[in-house]
Design a protein around this motif. Sequence first.
Motif, PDB file in Angstrom:
ATOM      1  N   TYR A   1       0.830  -1.208   0.000  1.00  0.00           N
ATOM      2  CA  TYR A   1       0.000   0.000   0.000  1.00  0.00           C
ATOM      3  C   TYR A   1       0.863   1.256   0.000  1.00  0.00           C
ATOM      4  N   ARG A   2       2.003   1.166   0.653  1.00  0.00           N
ATOM      5  CA  ARG A   2       2.932   2.303   0.648  1.00  0.00           C
ATOM      6  C   ARG A   2       3.374   2.615  -0.774  1.00  0.00           C
ATOM      7  N   ASN A   3       3.658   1.561  -1.533  1.00  0.00           N
ATOM      8  CA  ASN A   3       4.077   1.762  -2.924  1.00  0.00           C
ATOM      9  C   ASN A   3       2.932   2.295  -3.782  1.00  0.00           C
ATOM     10  N   LEU A   4       1.720   1.798  -3.517  1.00  0.00           N
ATOM     11  CA  LEU A   4       0.565   2.271  -4.282  1.00  0.00           C
ATOM     12  C   LEU A   4       0.252   3.732  -4.005  1.00  0.00           C
ATOM     13  N   ALA A   5       0.317   4.116  -2.715  1.00  0.00           N
ATOM     14  CA  ALA A   5      -0.104   5.457  -2.307  1.00  0.00           C
ATOM     15  C   ALA A   5       0.890   6.540  -2.703  1.00  0.00           C
ATOM     16  N   VAL A   6       2.022   6.149  -3.274  1.00  0.00           N
ATOM     17  CA  VAL A   6       2.970   7.152  -3.776  1.00  0.00           C
ATOM     18  C   VAL A   6       2.317   7.985  -4.868  1.00  0.00           C
ATOM     19  N   MET A   7       1.405   7.369  -5.627  1.00  0.00           N
ATOM     20  CA  MET A   7       0.700   8.078  -6.696  1.00  0.00           C
ATOM     21  C   MET A   7      -0.462   8.860  -6.082  1.00  0.00           C
ATOM     22  N   PRO A   8      -0.490  10.181  -6.258  1.00  0.00           N
ATOM     23  CA  PRO A   8      -1.544  11.000  -5.648  1.00  0.00           C
ATOM     24  C   PRO A   8      -2.951  10.530  -5.995  1.00  0.00           C
ATOM     25  N   ARG A   9      -3.167  10.120  -7.244  1.00  0.00           N
ATOM     26  CA  ARG A   9      -4.507   9.678  -7.629  1.00  0.00           C
ATOM     27  C   ARG A   9      -4.933   8.455  -6.845  1.00  0.00           C
ATOM     28  N   VAL A  10      -4.006   7.525  -6.656  1.00  0.00           N
ATOM     29  CA  VAL A  10      -4.339   6.306  -5.922  1.00  0.00           C
ATOM     30  C   VAL A  10      -4.619   6.616  -4.461  1.00  0.00           C
ATOM     31  N   ARG A  11      -3.798   7.501  -3.871  1.00  0.00           N
ATOM     32  CA  ARG A  11      -4.038   7.867  -2.474  1.00  0.00           C
ATOM     33  C   ARG A  11      -5.398   8.544  -2.335  1.00  0.00           C
ATOM     34  N   SER A  12      -5.749   9.387  -3.286  1.00  0.00           N
ATOM     35  CA  SER A  12      -7.047  10.059  -3.245  1.00  0.00           C
ATOM     36  C   SER A  12      -8.186   9.043  -3.317  1.00  0.00           C
ATOM     37  N   GLU A  13      -8.026   8.018  -4.174  1.00  0.00           N
ATOM     38  CA  GLU A  13      -9.044   6.970  -4.273  1.00  0.00           C
ATOM     39  C   GLU A  13      -9.148   6.187  -2.967  1.00  0.00           C
ATOM     40  N   MET A  14      -8.005   5.908  -2.361  1.00  0.00           N
ATOM     41  CA  MET A  14      -8.001   5.193  -1.090  1.00  0.00           C
ATOM     42  C   MET A  14      -8.721   6.000  -0.017  1.00  0.00           C
ATOM     43  N   LEU A  15      -8.465   7.311  -0.004  1.00  0.00           N
ATOM     44  CA  LEU A  15      -9.091   8.170   0.992  1.00  0.00           C
ATOM     45  C   LEU A  15     -10.598   8.252   0.764  1.00  0.00           C
ATOM     46  N   ASP A  16     -11.022   8.392  -0.489  1.00  0.00           N
ATOM     47  CA  ASP A  16     -12.459   8.453  -0.787  1.00  0.00           C
ATOM     48  C   ASP A  16     -13.155   7.161  -0.355  1.00  0.00           C
ATOM     49  N   PHE A  17     -12.518   6.030  -0.610  1.00  0.00           N
ATOM     50  CA  PHE A  17     -13.119   4.752  -0.230  1.00  0.00           C
ATOM     51  C   PHE A  17     -13.181   4.613   1.285  1.00  0.00           C
ATOM     52  N   ALA A  18     -12.137   5.063   1.978  1.00  0.00           N
ATOM     53  CA  ALA A  18     -12.117   4.991   3.437  1.00  0.00           C
ATOM     54  C   ALA A  18     -13.226   5.858   4.038  1.00  0.00           C
ATOM     55  N   VAL A  19     -13.457   7.036   3.458  1.00  0.00           N
ATOM     56  CA  VAL A  19     -14.542   7.911   3.934  1.00  0.00           C
ATOM     57  C   VAL A  19     -15.887   7.235   3.692  1.00  0.00           C
ATOM     58  N   PHE A  20     -16.088   6.727   2.482  1.00  0.00           N
ATOM     59  CA  PHE A  20     -17.345   6.052   2.144  1.00  0.00           C
ATOM     60  C   PHE A  20     -17.623   4.908   3.111  1.00  0.00           C
ATOM     61  N   LEU A  21     -16.617   4.067   3.332  1.00  0.00           N
ATOM     62  CA  LEU A  21     -16.805   2.884   4.159  1.00  0.00           C
ATOM     63  C   LEU A  21     -17.175   3.264   5.589  1.00  0.00           C
ATOM     64  N   ARG A  22     -16.517   4.275   6.121  1.00  0.00           N
ATOM     65  CA  ARG A  22     -16.818   4.700   7.483  1.00  0.00           C
ATOM     66  C   ARG A  22     -18.174   5.384   7.597  1.00  0.00           C
ATOM     67  N   GLN A  23     -18.504   6.177   6.603  1.00  0.00           N
ATOM     68  CA  GLN A  23     -19.804   6.844   6.639  1.00  0.00           C
ATOM     69  C   GLN A  23     -20.933   5.828   6.614  1.00  0.00           C
ATOM     70  N   ARG A  24     -20.820   4.847   5.729  1.00  0.00           N
ATOM     71  CA  ARG A  24     -21.861   3.824   5.639  1.00  0.00           C
ATOM     72  C   ARG A  24     -21.907   2.977   6.910  1.00  0.00           C
ATOM     73  N   THR A  25     -20.733   2.713   7.489  1.00  0.00           N
ATOM     74  CA  THR A  25     -20.682   1.918   8.714  1.00  0.00           C
ATOM     75  C   THR A  25     -21.420   2.624   9.848  1.00  0.00           C
ATOM     76  N   VAL A  26     -21.182   3.918  10.032  1.00  0.00           N
ATOM     77  CA  VAL A  26     -21.851   4.666  11.100  1.00  0.00           C
ATOM     78  C   VAL A  26     -23.354   4.696  10.861  1.00  0.00           C
ATOM     79  N   ASP A  27     -23.758   5.027   9.635  1.00  0.00           N
ATOM     80  CA  ASP A  27     -25.183   5.169   9.341  1.00  0.00           C
ATOM     81  C   ASP A  27     -25.930   3.855   9.528  1.00  0.00           C
TER      82      ASP A  27
END
Length: 388
Positions: A30-56
Amino acid sequence: MGGLFSLWRQRVADNARRAVDAYQEELLEYRNLAVMPRVRSEMLDFAVFLRQRTVDLAADSAPFHVQDLDLMAAMGRQRGEKGLTLTAQRQVLLVHTRLTLREVYEAAGPNDIAATMHTLAWLAPAGLAAQGAYTRGWIEGQRRALATVAQVRLLTVMLLAGDDSATDLARGLHMPVPDHVVATVVRVAGGSPGPDQAARDEFAGALLKTHWMPLSWLEPHEVVALIPSSPGGRQPAVERGLALARDVASMTGRPCAAGTAPGRVRAFGDAVALARQVSEVAPVRAVPSHAYTVTDVFAELGAARLAEVGQWLQVVAAQLDAGPDLVATLDTYYQHDMNRLDTAAALCIHPRTLDYRLTRVRDLTGLEPGSTRGVRVLSTAVARILAG
């Protein structure tokens, strides 16, 4: 229950960033993947989505929707296509689970005991459903990214680990997962380095054309196979193990030994561990003549685990070195159940020459080759010599 969920919801963005940072810090892939800004942004968006849905959904005691699970599967598929390994896939699920529990604990106040217990009860089935969707997507991505040989190798590793998701990969390969197997380990003799990974993959591909079964050639000197069998009829599977060993010996041009052990689903790893021990004490041969079981080599296994016994057998082995062809003679003698004429014919010598050699063994070791004591000691010593 509002306090817990209200605070948990407020921290979604911060928790998502912390999760992505944790993936980068703890998981090299994941460290190697997240070097690319686009990939890190996708990871962050997915992490937000997953947590938001989990809380709701946890607040409403509702399961993940089909659309939620589809999105999780899509993310898993993307990771599989990028070559995320099985180890990393398991680690990221473990890290996510740990972080989710931590987030609940941090958001819970003194009056949130009931809400916390409610959430923990919800997380178990919901978390398994989410992990299952992500894993199914990852497997689909792996099927798209990996050659057939690599997929079968991955399937074998997953089966040895007792991973229930292996059935999804097996289904895509049209390779049924049996409840019972004869675990087979073929040990390839010879020094390092042995065949490299490219050569092993080529060999494994050729083996799969004849032996379509879960099979892995990860280590240079070891082939692992899970041969389907029935609890009351293992002999056909053992014979398939011998055929596999002969093919490996033919491909590599090196002597091999085959060890086998019965195993059942979710305990295949234990069966392979035992088969490996059997293979390590079984005789190696240019053309394997037997797929060994614990019954065949229990004395050799015991000797291998007791240093004092092993050292004593080394002394016996050294005594046999003093005579002409005594090890090969005894090996053939015991393979033919101590039948003089059959042994002499197999060795292409006169029966009297055989008698001379057996007498020489008795003179050197003090053991009569055909006696009960002689068979026990000399056959074990010969097996240890031939095991290398």
